[in-house]
Design a protein around this motif. Structure first.
Motif, PDB file in Angstrom:
ATOM      1  N   SER A 344      -5.137  -7.084  -1.416  1.00 28.89           N
ATOM      2  CA  SER A 344      -5.025  -7.202   0.039  1.00 28.89           C
ATOM      3  C   SER A 344      -6.370  -6.909   0.674  1.00 28.89           C
ATOM      4  O   SER A 344      -7.211  -6.207   0.089  1.00 28.89           O
ATOM      5  N   VAL A 345      -6.575  -7.443   1.864  1.00 35.48           N
ATOM      6  CA  VAL A 345      -7.813  -7.196   2.603  1.00 35.48           C
ATOM      7  C   VAL A 345      -7.906  -5.720   2.991  1.00 35.48           C
ATOM      8  O   VAL A 345      -8.967  -5.097   2.857  1.00 35.48           O
ATOM      9  N   GLY A 346      -6.788  -5.151   3.463  1.00 36.95           N
ATOM     10  CA  GLY A 346      -6.792  -3.750   3.854  1.00 36.95           C
ATOM     11  C   GLY A 346      -7.150  -2.831   2.697  1.00 36.95           C
ATOM     12  O   GLY A 346      -7.943  -1.892   2.839  1.00 36.95           O
ATOM     13  N   GLY A 347      -6.578  -3.099   1.534  1.00 38.70           N
ATOM     14  CA  GLY A 347      -6.892  -2.293   0.362  1.00 38.70           C
ATOM     15  C   GLY A 347      -8.355  -2.401  -0.023  1.00 38.70           C
ATOM     16  O   GLY A 347      -8.996  -1.399  -0.369  1.00 38.70           O
ATOM     17  N   ALA A 348      -8.908  -3.611   0.044  1.00 41.21           N
ATOM     18  CA  ALA A 348     -10.318  -3.809  -0.284  1.00 41.21           C
ATOM     19  C   ALA A 348     -11.219  -3.036   0.665  1.00 41.21           C
ATOM     20  O   ALA A 348     -12.245  -2.474   0.254  1.00 41.21           O
TER      21      ALA A 348
END
Length: 395
Positions: A344-348
């Protein structure tokens, strides 16, 4: 084929009623990531006698993170699709060098130089994607070769010298701060978007006859998000204001998170990474999708290159070295699987914050460079081990 939705929330995918516990359920990787970030901040705060958590240092930390964060957004698309890109560091340095040469040596207007750099990044991304998608060359080989080629071109183009100083219009992108009121407005908009998405999601669930989460839980999520946003804006405003690089990172994060989670394109990225053959049989044009993914990555690398060169007010042959490792580590720490199909973008971005925190804190403590490499490498291996252990446990 298990979907990303089912992996992240089996209760929602199956249509069962969501309890408070299920709604706030986090997997092992998420707990590990958040615990690691909290531990890093606590350790560095104690080691620096509180200097790590000053508004000035946190503002610098988020500015520093913005470059790795933008690289990790592009990288997470690549990794979810089941590929890898080892060239982003060298390409970032090259693109920043192109912008500097155009602006300093050839007197090209700053905005035009930025536009040309973004276009070049997109073209190179398309070329990489063409080699991977249409010529069937493994992404590892294409980008490993690109890492060497781009670095060589940068050295040859700049003749091994540092190219400085840039126009004020370029320096603004990487160094300017927005006035306090702008940060407050952005915070209010962010909370409003979170609230809208939350209630719009409830309306959509009701429309399709799905069980709706408790209203109190939704309100609690909105309040929690508002508190986090408020703290974030307050910290940045208490120094010099909202940094422009952080604003660019936020905009990119919102756009590409929406693309990945709310569009057909994003669902196809997950499908390709989960099982490329099954995705092809289901009617997805895997070849064109891979080309598009690398094109987006090239565009994001060019944005990061502009920010890095702008922040340093110069281009050098060492710019972007090892940045690809930070981007890959950020994605893996943030929950992306190198096997594809998960991320996910948030996790990255949280992973990028972890990497930036390590760099920032160890630099404040004057820890020698070789130890910094050792620590970051160990954390990357640990993140992959957690990913593998989690998969084995779920089988």
């Amino acid at each position: 084929m298990t979907t990303e939705l089912e992996k992240q929330s089996p209760e929602l995918a199956s249509g069962k009623k969501l309890s408070w516990a299920a709604l706030f359920h986090l997997d092992v990787k998420t707990y590990t990531m958040l615990l690691a970030l909290l531990s890093i901040w606590v350790i560095f705060t104690m080691a620096t006698s509180g200097d790590f958590l000053t508004s000035r240092n946190l503002s610098n930390l988020f500015r520093q993170m913005s470059i790795t964060g933008i690289l990790s957004i592009g990288m997470v698309f690549i990794i979810i699709a089941g590929h890898i890109d080892l060239s982003v560091g060298s390409l970032m340095g090259l693109l920043g060098g192109v912008m500097a040469v155009l602006n300093v040596w050839y007197k090209v207007d700053g905005l035009l130089a930025i536009t040309m750099t973004l276009a070049l990044g997109l073209v190179i991304g398309i070329f990489n994607g063409w080699l991977v998608a249409y010529k069937k060359i493994p992404a590892f080989i294409v980008t490993l070769g690109g890492m060497l080629v781009f670095r060589g071109i940068l050295i040859g183009m700049t003749k091994g010298t540092t190219v400085a100083a840039l126009d004020s219009s370029i320096r603004f992108v990487g160094n300017a701060y927005l006035v306090e009121g702008v940060g407050i407005v952005l915070g209010v908009v962010a909370v409003a978007v979170v609230a809208y998405q939350s209630f719009a999601g409830r309306k959509l669930q009701a429309q399709y006859g799905l069980e709706i989460a408790p209203a109190g839980a939704e309100i609690a999520k909105i309040v929690f998000a508002a508190i986090l946003v408020g703290i974030f804006i307050t910290v940045l405003n208490s120094y010099q204001g909202f940094p422009v690089p952080v604003l660019i990172l936020v905009i990119m994060a919102v756009i590409f998170s929406y693309i990945l989670t709310k569009t057909v394109f994003g669902r196809r990225v997950y499908a390709i990474g989960g099982n490329a053959e099954a995705a092809k049989l289901s009617g997805i044009n895997v070849t064109k999708m891979n080309l598009s993914i690398f094109a987006l990555n090239g565009l994001l690398v060019s944005i990061a290159g502009v920010l890095l060169c702008s922040r340093l007010n110069a281009a050098s042959v060492a710019a972007g070295q090892n940045a690809e490792m930070d981007a890959i580590a950020a994605c893996v720490i943030g929950g992306a699987s190198l096997m594809g199909g998960i991320g996910s973008v948030g996790g990255a971005l949280v992973g990028a914050l972890v990497m930036a925190s390590l760099d920032n804190g160890m630099s404040m403590l004057n820890i020698e460079t070789f130890w910094q490499f050792i620590v970051k490498g160990a954390i990357l291996v640990l993140a992959v081990w957690v990913d593998i252990a989690t998969k084995n446990k779920s089988k």
